[in-house]
Write a protein that holds these residues in place. Structure first.
Motif, mmCIF file in Angstrom:
data_model
loop_
_atom_site.group_PDB
_atom_site.id
_atom_site.type_symbol
_atom_site.label_atom_id
_atom_site.label_comp_id
_atom_site.label_asym_id
_atom_site.label_seq_id
_atom_site.Cartn_x
_atom_site.Cartn_y
_atom_site.Cartn_z
ATOM 1 N N GLU A 216 -3.006 -1.579 1.183
ATOM 2 C CA GLU A 216 -2.408 -0.851 0.219
ATOM 3 C C GLU A 216 -2.072 -1.399 -0.818
ATOM 4 O OE1 GLU A 216 0.072 0.924 -1.668
ATOM 5 O OE2 GLU A 216 1.691 0.659 -0.305
ATOM 6 N N GLY B 136 -4.844 9.522 -2.553
ATOM 7 C CA GLY B 136 -4.496 9.511 -0.995
ATOM 8 C C GLY B 136 -3.414 10.915 -0.702
ATOM 9 N N CYS B 137 -2.659 11.221 -1.902
ATOM 10 C CA CYS B 137 -1.795 12.255 -1.488
ATOM 11 C C CYS B 137 -1.557 13.048 -2.868
ATOM 12 C CB CYS B 137 -0.339 11.631 -0.950
ATOM 13 S SG CYS B 137 0.543 10.487 -1.875
ATOM 14 N N SER C 23 6.743 8.214 0.304
ATOM 15 C CA SER C 23 6.261 8.001 1.611
ATOM 16 C C SER C 23 7.247 8.728 2.867
ATOM 17 C CB SER C 23 6.204 6.535 1.700
ATOM 18 O OG SER C 23 7.319 5.828 1.552
ATOM 19 N N PRO D 158 0.386 10.534 6.589
ATOM 20 C CA PRO D 158 -0.174 9.530 6.141
ATOM 21 C C PRO D 158 -0.209 8.848 4.810
ATOM 22 C CG PRO D 158 -1.758 11.297 6.429
ATOM 23 C CD PRO D 158 -0.592 11.768 6.770
ATOM 24 N N GLY E 165 -1.622 6.218 1.827
ATOM 25 C CA GLY E 165 -2.710 5.047 1.360
ATOM 26 C C GLY E 165 -3.321 5.445 0.330
ATOM 27 N N ARG F 170 -4.769 3.553 6.547
ATOM 28 C CA ARG F 170 -3.672 4.432 6.345
ATOM 29 C C ARG F 170 -2.362 3.894 7.026
ATOM 30 N NH1 ARG F 170 -5.895 5.968 2.553
ATOM 31 N NH2 ARG F 170 -6.568 8.021 2.010
ATOM 32 N N HIS G 92 -1.703 8.708 11.948
ATOM 33 C CA HIS G 92 -3.253 7.902 11.334
ATOM 34 C C HIS G 92 -2.628 6.281 11.496
ATOM 35 C CE1 HIS G 92 -5.354 11.563 10.228
ATOM 36 N NE2 HIS G 92 -4.231 12.082 10.016
ATOM 37 N N GLY G 93 -1.585 5.907 11.079
ATOM 38 C CA GLY G 93 -1.026 4.706 10.715
ATOM 39 C C GLY G 93 -1.159 3.678 12.145
ATOM 40 N N GLU H 215 -4.568 2.450 13.337
ATOM 41 C CA GLU H 215 -5.341 1.285 12.482
ATOM 42 C C GLU H 215 -5.510 0.038 13.224
ATOM 43 O OE1 GLU H 215 -6.836 1.589 9.634
ATOM 44 O OE2 GLU H 215 -6.080 3.575 8.945
#
Ligand code: NDP
Length: 454
Positions: free
Chosen positions: A228, A409-410, A419, A424, A426, A435, A440-441, A444
């Motif tokens: 990140e 990413g967003c 956040s 998610p 990232g 992410r 999703h996180g 990983e």
């Protein structure tokens, strides 16, 4: 070199910490393996109970932890207290949802039974930055621990008091066997840790240079990593935007955390028909910000975290001005002890110049004018970064349509980028990969294992 913390408010040293040598690192890696063997077999309930206790303690001591963050890296105290509270939120979120996120997933096949099981990987090495000294570490640790992994934190040199406080907190809450521990390697030992067979993955939040170094090592060792990195988030204001709201949110989005956030709005891309009015109001709001002691509840902007970071920002501002930008507010340090930089607004910023192309990690806003929405999106995408973006328009359908075309990413329409544990987080391009947060996180650093029973 020893790790050192320095008060950004006064410039005076707070403490020194010795680095762990190769033997001490080896010992910590052994502890991590031992911890993993027990922790992976704990039920979700047993993990969640401990993480809920972490959340209780964070809420109870939000002021104490907030003061520690403010002392070490200078963010305004109210924002530091909110950060501790947000860490409690991410702990509760994963305590409540991890089991369903990682539940077995049956799949119809010719087998009698076939399914995907999500299993922990082992010790995860987390290299974290100073700008959100609690949040960045918790954002990584809460899902990792709920998935059954354990965490070794190498925190930024200037927030070692925060690192130790978090280690103590996890211990006190029932993660007693080094499930979350601090490691202080010299730089030359970082790659040994990533390469070590006991470490199963690495997460880094920080600069592109650090991300590139960690990603290279992880790739070399054939291990997963999540990066990140930086951002140069566009903040697009269209001709039909609610200007009061856009100015209010724009100032916060740029200046919170003393301007040191990867998802801060950095490039304000203004439709030509509102550019003049937005600029006038924005400058006036920035000039109203109160710069001062970050421990004072009335302060909006404290010092930058380190002297070299402040000097880098000033160098960027000077180069931006040489490139043709105009400093309508600020543009210089504040004449007092500590690493203060005056909130700055740069206008007349063009593509291909410092204030457009480089990430400025401090209280400096770059204002850019676009002829229409199409050009605004084109400018927004003309960057090596792709972390977040905001679009302000009263036409929400148009906002959504444009959001899909922004490379990030967003994208937040009529809101600043934030956040949120439920969504998610990232980037794309040089802002990194992988992410954090949400379902999703937590996936990983797990083994999505196929099990087929005939
Ligand atoms: P760094 O990326 O250098 O530091 C972040 C973390 O990475 C720290 O723990 C640091 O350790 C560690 N680190 C740095 N380089 C390496 C390496 N080669 N190998 C292993 N670990 C490494 O950020 P800085 O503090 O120097 O800030 C510089 C810039 O980084 C900022 O101006 C901003 O652009 C970006 N940044 C982005 C952040 C984000 O949220 N995405 C957060 C912070 C910075 P140590 O402190 O011991 O050097």
């Amino acid at each position: 070199m020893a790790y050192q913390t320095v008060s950004p408010t006064t410039g005076e040293e707070i403490a020194r910490y010795s680095t762990h040598d190769a033997d001490e690192i080896d010992e910590r890696l052994n502890w991590a393996m031992e911890a993993f063997k027990d922790h992976r077999d704990r039920t979700y309930n047993a993990r969640a109970e401990r993480l809920e206790t972490v959340a209780d303690l964070l809420e109870k001591r939000a002021r104490e932890y907030g003061e520690l963050m403010t002392r070490e890296m200078g963010k305004p105290i109210d924002q530091a207290v909110s950060e501790a509270e947000k860490c409690a939120w991410v702990c509760r979120y994963y305590a409540q949802h991890a089991e369903s996120f990682l539940a077995d997933e049956p799949e119809e096949t010719p087998a009698k039974r076939s399914f995907v099981a999500y299993e922990p990987l082992g010790p995860i090495f987390a290299v974290m930055p100073w700008n959100f000294p609690f949040w960045q570490a918790f954002r990584c640790a809460a899902p990792a621990l709920m998935a059954g992994n354990v965490v070794l934190l190498k925190h930024a040199s200037n927030v070692q008091g925060c690192a130790d406080a978090m280690e103590d907190l996890f211990k006190e809450a029932g993660f007693e066997n080094h499930e979350f521990q601090v490691v202080r390697p010299a730089r030359k030992h970082v790659s040994d840790i990533i390469q070590d067979r006991r470490v199963r993955g690495s997460a880094l939040t920080g600069s592109v240079a650090a991300g590139s170094a960690i990603g290279r090592e992880a790739g070399d060792a054939i291990k997963p990593s999540v990066l990140e990195l930086g951002g140069s988030d566009p903040f697009i204001v269209l001709d039909d935007a609610d200007l009061d709201r856009a100015v209010d949110i724009g100032v916060t989005a740029r200046m919170q955390n003393n301007g040191q956030s990867c998802i801060a709005a950095k490039r304000f891309i203004l439709h030509s028909s509102i550019a003049k009015e937005f600029t006038r109001r924005f400058i006036s709001a920035v000039e109203d910000l109160k710069v001062g002691d970050p421990m004072d509840d009335m302060t909006d902007i404290g010092p930058m975290a380190r002297e070299d970071l402040r000097d880098t920002v000033h160098d960027q501002v000077e180069r931006a001005i040489r490139d043709g930008a105009v400093a309508e507010a600020g543009g210089h340090s504040v004449d007092r002890d500590g690493f203060f930089y005056k909130p700055t607004v740069l206008t007349e910023v063009e593509r291909g110049t410092v204030a457009f192309d480089e990430e400025i990690f401090g209280p400096v806003a770059s204002l850019i004018v676009a002829e229409d929405a199409r050009e605004a999106v084109d400018l927004a995408n003309d960057t090596r970064f792709g972390l977040g973006a905001s679009i302000f328009t009263e036409d929400r359908e148009k906002g959504e349509r444009l959001a899909r075309r922004v490379e990030a990413g967003c994208v937040f329409v009529n809101e600043m980028v934030k956040s949120d544990p439920r969504l998610p987080f990232g980037g794309v391009k040089d802002s990194g990969y992988g992410r954090e947060l949400s379902r999703h996180g937590i996936r990983e650093f797990v083994n999505a294992k196929t099990i087929w029973v005939e």
